[in-house]
Design an enzyme around this catalytic site. Structure first.
Site, PDB file in Angstrom:
ATOM      1  N   THR A  27       0.825  -1.216   0.000  1.00 51.03           N
ATOM      2  CA  THR A  27       0.000   0.000   0.000  1.00 51.03           C
ATOM      3  C   THR A  27       0.860   1.269   0.000  1.00 51.03           C
ATOM      4  O   THR A  27       0.686   2.161  -0.834  1.00 51.03           O
ATOM      5  CB  THR A  27      -0.915   0.009   1.241  1.00 51.03           C
ATOM      6  OG1 THR A  27      -1.648  -1.210   1.259  1.00 51.03           O
ATOM      7  CG2 THR A  27      -1.878   1.183   1.219  1.00 51.03           C
ATOM      8  N   VAL A  28       1.788   1.347   0.948  1.00 47.90           N
ATOM      9  CA  VAL A  28       2.605   2.563   1.056  1.00 47.90           C
ATOM     10  C   VAL A  28       3.716   2.554   0.010  1.00 47.90           C
ATOM     11  O   VAL A  28       3.989   3.582  -0.632  1.00 47.90           O
ATOM     12  CB  VAL A  28       3.190   2.696   2.488  1.00 47.90           C
ATOM     13  CG1 VAL A  28       3.982   3.993   2.613  1.00 47.90           C
ATOM     14  CG2 VAL A  28       2.083   2.658   3.531  1.00 47.90           C
ATOM     15  N   LYS A 119       6.519   1.146  12.663  1.00 48.97           N
ATOM     16  CA  LYS A 119       6.419   1.531  14.081  1.00 48.97           C
ATOM     17  C   LYS A 119       6.882   0.420  15.012  1.00 48.97           C
ATOM     18  O   LYS A 119       7.480   0.673  16.057  1.00 48.97           O
ATOM     19  CB  LYS A 119       5.000   1.993  14.417  1.00 48.97           C
ATOM     20  CG  LYS A 119       4.105   0.909  14.803  1.00 48.97           C
ATOM     21  CD  LYS A 119       2.710   1.207  15.090  1.00 48.97           C
ATOM     22  CE  LYS A 119       2.003  -0.111  14.956  1.00 48.97           C
ATOM     23  NZ  LYS A 119       1.306  -0.334  13.737  1.00 48.97           N
ATOM     24  N   GLY A 201     -12.730  -1.409   6.157  1.00 48.49           N
ATOM     25  CA  GLY A 201     -11.276  -1.527   6.044  1.00 48.49           C
ATOM     26  C   GLY A 201     -10.520  -0.661   7.032  1.00 48.49           C
ATOM     27  O   GLY A 201      -9.303  -0.501   6.911  1.00 48.49           O
ATOM     28  N   GLU A 204      -8.736  -4.351  11.321  1.00 44.50           N
ATOM     29  CA  GLU A 204      -8.413  -5.692  10.846  1.00 44.50           C
ATOM     30  C   GLU A 204      -9.377  -6.703  11.460  1.00 44.50           C
ATOM     31  O   GLU A 204     -10.083  -6.398  12.427  1.00 44.50           O
ATOM     32  CB  GLU A 204      -6.985  -6.030  11.248  1.00 44.50           C
ATOM     33  CG  GLU A 204      -5.971  -5.181  10.503  1.00 44.50           C
ATOM     34  CD  GLU A 204      -4.551  -5.457  10.958  1.00 44.50           C
ATOM     35  OE1 GLU A 204      -4.306  -6.528  11.543  1.00 44.50           O
ATOM     36  OE2 GLU A 204      -3.713  -4.572  10.725  1.00 44.50           O
ATOM     37  N   ASP A 215      -1.073  -0.878  19.656  1.00 42.92           N
ATOM     38  CA  ASP A 215      -0.605  -0.029  18.551  1.00 42.92           C
ATOM     39  C   ASP A 215      -0.276   1.379  19.063  1.00 42.92           C
ATOM     40  O   ASP A 215       0.788   1.927  18.769  1.00 42.92           O
ATOM     41  CB  ASP A 215      -1.710   0.034  17.487  1.00 42.92           C
ATOM     42  CG  ASP A 215      -1.405   1.025  16.385  1.00 42.92           C
ATOM     43  OD1 ASP A 215      -0.679   0.651  15.454  1.00 42.92           O
ATOM     44  OD2 ASP A 215      -1.885   2.168  16.464  1.00 42.92           O
ATOM     45  N   LYS A 219       3.373   3.661  19.327  1.00 39.41           N
ATOM     46  CA  LYS A 219       3.540   5.008  18.751  1.00 39.41           C
ATOM     47  C   LYS A 219       3.931   6.017  19.822  1.00 39.41           C
ATOM     48  O   LYS A 219       4.749   6.908  19.584  1.00 39.41           O
ATOM     49  CB  LYS A 219       2.250   5.425  18.052  1.00 39.41           C
ATOM     50  CG  LYS A 219       1.959   4.592  16.802  1.00 39.41           C
ATOM     51  CD  LYS A 219       0.569   4.874  16.281  1.00 39.41           C
ATOM     52  CE  LYS A 219       0.284   4.089  15.004  1.00 39.41           C
ATOM     53  NZ  LYS A 219      -1.145   4.118  14.646  1.00 39.41           N
TER      54      LYS A 219
HETATM   55  N1  LIG Z   1      -0.866   1.502   5.327  1.00 38.96           N
HETATM   56  C1  LIG Z   1      -0.836   2.570   6.126  1.00 38.96           C
HETATM   57  O1  LIG Z   1      -1.776   3.378   6.163  1.00 38.96           O
HETATM   58  C2  LIG Z   1       0.364   2.825   6.997  1.00 38.96           C
HETATM   59  C3  LIG Z   1       0.396   3.980   7.797  1.00 38.96           C
HETATM   60  C4  LIG Z   1       1.520   4.245   8.582  1.00 38.96           C
HETATM   61  C5  LIG Z   1       2.558   3.333   8.583  1.00 38.96           C
HETATM   62  N2  LIG Z   1       2.480   2.187   7.821  1.00 38.96           N
HETATM   63  C6  LIG Z   1       3.612   1.257   7.870  1.00 38.96           C
HETATM   64  O2  LIG Z   1       4.169   1.161   6.570  1.00 38.96           O
HETATM   65  C7  LIG Z   1       4.714  -0.147   6.391  1.00 38.96           C
HETATM   66  C8  LIG Z   1       4.108  -0.756   5.128  1.00 38.96           C
HETATM   67  O3  LIG Z   1       2.714  -0.848   5.300  1.00 38.96           O
HETATM   68  P1  LIG Z   1       1.735  -1.244   4.094  1.00 38.96           P
HETATM   69  O4  LIG Z   1       0.380  -0.866   4.548  1.00 38.96           O
HETATM   70  O5  LIG Z   1       2.264  -0.723   2.816  1.00 38.96           O
HETATM   71  O6  LIG Z   1       1.897  -2.834   4.135  1.00 38.96           O
HETATM   72  P2  LIG Z   1       1.550  -3.866   2.952  1.00 38.96           P
HETATM   73  O7  LIG Z   1       0.514  -3.317   2.059  1.00 38.96           O
HETATM   74  O8  LIG Z   1       1.310  -5.174   3.610  1.00 38.96           O
HETATM   75  O9  LIG Z   1       2.914  -3.934   2.127  1.00 38.96           O
HETATM   76  C9  LIG Z   1       4.052  -4.632   2.551  1.00 38.96           C
HETATM   77  C10 LIG Z   1       4.711  -5.192   1.317  1.00 38.96           C
HETATM   78  O10 LIG Z   1       5.962  -5.767   1.669  1.00 38.96           O
HETATM   79  C11 LIG Z   1       6.065  -7.047   1.044  1.00 38.96           C
HETATM   80  N3  LIG Z   1       6.944  -7.886   1.826  1.00 38.96           N
HETATM   81  C12 LIG Z   1       6.697  -8.357   3.080  1.00 38.96           C
HETATM   82  N4  LIG Z   1       7.750  -9.086   3.495  1.00 38.96           N
HETATM   83  C13 LIG Z   1       8.648  -9.075   2.483  1.00 38.96           C
HETATM   84  C14 LIG Z   1       9.934  -9.659   2.326  1.00 38.96           C
HETATM   85  N5  LIG Z   1      10.499 -10.405   3.280  1.00 38.96           N
HETATM   86  N6  LIG Z   1      10.606  -9.447   1.169  1.00 38.96           N
HETATM   87  C15 LIG Z   1      10.032  -8.710   0.198  1.00 38.96           C
HETATM   88  N7  LIG Z   1       8.825  -8.132   0.282  1.00 38.96           N
HETATM   89  C16 LIG Z   1       8.141  -8.309   1.434  1.00 38.96           C
HETATM   90  C17 LIG Z   1       4.645  -7.552   0.995  1.00 38.96           C
HETATM   91  O11 LIG Z   1       4.522  -8.531  -0.010  1.00 38.96           O
HETATM   92  P3  LIG Z   1       3.265  -9.553  -0.028  1.00 38.96           P
HETATM   93  O12 LIG Z   1       2.280  -8.960  -0.940  1.00 38.96           O
HETATM   94  O13 LIG Z   1       3.836 -10.814  -0.521  1.00 38.96           O
HETATM   95  O14 LIG Z   1       2.755  -9.662   1.387  1.00 38.96           O
HETATM   96  C18 LIG Z   1       3.862  -6.278   0.657  1.00 38.96           C
HETATM   97  O15 LIG Z   1       3.814  -6.042  -0.731  1.00 38.96           O
HETATM   98  C19 LIG Z   1       4.396  -0.916   7.675  1.00 38.96           C
HETATM   99  O16 LIG Z   1       5.490  -0.828   8.555  1.00 38.96           O
HETATM  100  C20 LIG Z   1       3.214  -0.152   8.252  1.00 38.96           C
HETATM  101  O17 LIG Z   1       3.089  -0.287   9.662  1.00 38.96           O
HETATM  102  C21 LIG Z   1       1.408   1.922   7.033  1.00 38.96           C
END
Ligand SMILES: NC(=O)c1ccc[n+]([C@@H]2O[C@H](COP(=O)([O-])OP(=O)(O)OC[C@H]3O[C@@H](n4cnc5c(N)ncnc54)[C@H](OP(=O)(O)O)[C@@H]3O)[C@@H](O)[C@H]2O)c1
Length: 444
Positions: A27-28, A119, A201, A204, A215, A219
Site C-alpha cells: 500500500t505505502v 512503528k 477496512g 483488521e 498499537d 507510537k
Molecule cells: N498503510 C498505512 O496506512 C500505513 C500507515 C503508517 C505506517 N504504515 C507502515 O508502513 C509499512 C508498510 O505498510 P503497508 O500498509 O504498505 O503494508 P503492505 O501493504 O502489507 O505492504 C508490505 C509489502 O511488503 C512485502 N513484503 C513483506 N515481506 C517481504 C519480504 N520479506 N521481502 C520482500 N517483500 C516483502 C509484501 O509482499 P506480499 O504482498 O507478498 O505480502 C507487501 O507487498 C508498515 O510498517 C506499516 O506499519 C502503514
C-alpha cells in the site's frame, strides 16, 4: 485519484541525485514509487533505482510501464540484492520485525541511510538503530511511523527542537477513534461500530492491537523517543482497552460536557515518565473532543513554546507516502549539503534518558457501574470510597433503565491512580456488581 503526471520522459536526473532502493511494494510502497516516479525530473534530488518485493510480478501496477515511470528500475525479490547494490538510501516498507530489522541493520552497517514507516521496529529498536546510524555516519528517518501523514515527528526533529518538551498527548489510533466517534454520533453498540470499521477496512479482522492499546503505546514510545529524548519500551506503558465502552457512557459523558476518546499521553517530570494509553473523558469542545472518525491529533507541551497541535490523516497509502518521501528529501538534502553519507563521519551521539515509567497520574475519575438494583448500593460504594480517602464529585443516574442491569456513574475529585485502584477492586467484588466497574480518567 492520481493526477496525470507531467511529461518527464527524459528521466534526466542529475548524476548527484541520490539512488533509492524501495523494499516493500504494498500500500505505502506503491504510493511512494508513484510519487518518486512522478517527480523524476531534472531537478530531483532522488532517483528510484531498485524495487524489492517477494514475487513482485503479481504486485506490479499498470502504471509501471507508463513513460513517466523509470523504465530502468531493477526489480528483485531479494532485499540482499539491494543491500549489495549502489543505492544510497533504502526505504523499508515491508513492516513487522522480521526481516525488516535485518534489512535496516544491514543497510546502516553498509553506510546506507534508511527511511522507514515501521512503528514496531522503531518502538522496539529505535534507540539502538539510531546509535547504529550515528556510528556509521548515516541517517535513519521514521517520520511516517507515527500518525502516518501528519508531520509530527519531523516537527519534533526540527521545528520544536529548540524547545524543551515535557508533555505529549495524542489520538494515535484511527481505528479506535473511528469506533468511538461512531458510537458517539449514532449511539450504536460497540460491537456494531467494530463490525462497521472492519467492513470499511478501518479495522483488521483481529483488531486486538488497536482496541487494546498495543498499537498506540508503540507510537507513544516513538513520540517519547523523538520529543522527550527518553528510551521507553512499549511494554512498560500501561494500555487500557476500549472494549467495555458503551453508548451509555457517551450519554453520561455528555452530561459532564465531555466525550470519550482513546488518548495516549506521556508527561516527563524529573526522572519519571508518566505514561498511559486508553479511553478517557475529554471535554467535547476540546481539540481531542472534536477529532472525528479515523483522524489523528497530537498535542505537544513545551517549556518555552507552550502547546502545539498537529492534526490529519494518520494512515492511508498516499498520506503515509508523503511522509516517507519528505523523509527521503530530508536525507538527500543533508547528503547534498555534505552531511553524513558514506560511513566516513560519525554523527553526534544520541543522548537518551531512561526514566522510571509510571501510570500513576493524578486526575478526576469517571466510574461507571452496572448493577442489579437493590437498596443501599450508593451507601456501600460511598463507604469504600470514604475508607480510601476518595472524594465523590457527582452521582449520575438516568431513569428508564432495566433495574436488573442498571448503569450509573460516580465521578471522583482528583486522586492518584494508585490510591483508587484498591477501592476499585473492592467495589467490583460487591454482590450487586454485574461487571467490573469501568474507570476512566477525566482529562480537563
Ligand atoms: N498503510 C498505512 O496506512 C500505513 C500507515 C503508517 C505506517 N504504515 C507502515 O508502513 C509499512 C508498510 O505498510 P503497508 O500498509 O504498505 O503494508 P503492505 O501493504 O502489507 O505492504 C508490505 C509489502 O511488503 C512485502 N513484503 C513483506 N515481506 C517481504 C519480504 N520479506 N521481502 C520482500 N517483500 C516483502 C509484501 O509482499 P506480499 O504482498 O507478498 O505480502 C507487501 O507487498 C508498515 O510498517 C506499516 O506499519 C502503514
Amino acid at each position: 485519484m492520481h493526477k496525470t503526471p507531467p511529461d518527464q520522459t527524459s528521466h534526466a536526473n542529475p548524476a548527484s541525485a541520490r539512488r533509492v532502493g524501495l523494499v516493500g511494494f504494498g500500500t505505502v510502497g506503491r504510493a511512494v514509487a508513484r510519487i518518486l516516479g512522478e517527480r523524476n525530473g531534472a531537478d530531483s534530488l532522488l532517483r528510484l533505482t531498485h524495487i524489492c518485493n517477494r514475487n513482485f510480478e503479481r504486485k506490479k501496477q499498470p502504471w509501471v510501464t507508463e513513460p513517466w515511470f523509470p523504465g530502468d528500475i531493477v526489480w528483485t525479490e531479494d532485499f540482499h540484492a539491494i543491500l549489495n547494490s549502489d543505492v544510497d538510501i533504502i526505504v523499508e516498507l515491508i513492516g513487522g520485525l522480521t526481516p525488516a530489522e535485518e534489512l535496516v541493520r544491514g543497510a546502516l552497517n553498509a553506510g546506507k541511510s534508511v527511511v522507514t514507516a515501521n512503528k514496531q521496529l522503531i518502538a522496539r529498536h529505535g534507540p539502538d538503530l539510531l546509535q547504529l546510524a550515528s556510528a556509521n555516519g548515516c541517517q535513519l528517518e521514521f517520520g511516517a511511523s507515527v500518525a502516518g501523514g501528519v508531520p509530527v515527528l519531523p516537527a519534533l526533529r526540527t521545528g520544536l527542537s529548540g524547545d524543551r518538551l515535557h508533555g505529549l498527548a495524542g489520538i494515535l489510533n484511527g481505528t479506535c477513534n473511528y469506533i468511538l466517534s461512531r458510537i458517539e454520533t449514532d449511539r450504536i453498540p460497540f460491537s456494531e461500530a467494530l463490525e462497521e470499521a472492519q467492513a470499511r477496512g478501518y479495522a483488521e479482522a483481529d483488531a486486538s492491537e488497536d482496541l487494546d492499546g498495543g498499537d498506540a503505546r508503540a507510537k507513544l514510545s516513538i513520540l517519547a523517543l523523538a520529543g522527550l529524548h527518553v528510551r521507553v519500551s512499549p511494554g512498560d506503558i500501561r494500555a487500557r482497552t476500549i472494549r467495555p465502552i458503551d453508548a451509555v457512557d457517551f450519554d453520561y459523558a455528555a452530561e459532564l460536557g465531555c466525550t470519550i476518546r482513546q488518548i495516549s499521553r506521556a508527561d516527563l517530570k524529573e526522572a519519571t515518565l508518566f505514561a498511559d494509553v486508553g479511553p478517557s473523558l475529554v471535554p467535547a469542545s476540546s481539540p481531542f473532543g472534536r477529532v472525528q472518525r479515523n483522524l489523528n491529533l497530537v498535542l505537544t507541551s513545551g517549556e518555552y513554546g507552550g502547546d502545539m497541535a498537529f492534526l490529519g490523516a494518520g494512515a492511508g497509502g498516499d498520506p503515509t507516502a508523503v511522509a516517507v518521501v519528505s523523509d527521503l528529501m530530508f536525507v538527500a538534502e543533508r547528503l547534498a549539503a555534505g552531511g553524513p553519507s558514506t560511513g566516513s563521519r560519525p554523527n553526534r551521539p544520541l543522548q537518551l534518558a531512561s526514566p522510571r515509567v509510571s501510570c500513576d497520574f493524578e486526575t478526576p475519575w469517571y466510574l461507571r457501574f452496572l448493577v442489579k438494583d437493590q437498596p443501599g448500593i450508593i451507601a456501600s460504594l460511598a463507604a469504600i470510597l470514604s475508607a480510601h480517602q476518595l472524594n465523590i464529585d457527582a452521582v449520575l443516574q438516568n431513569p428508564g433503565f432495566d433495574k436488573n442491569a442498571l448503569p450509573f456513574v460516580i465521578t471522583l475529585e482528583p486522586c492518584r491512580d494508585a490510591q483508587l485502584h484498591p477501592a476499585l477492586q473492592e467495589m467490583s467484588a460487591l454482590p450487586f456488581a454485574l461487571k467490573p466497574c469501568l474507570c476512566l480518567p477525566i482529562l480537563r
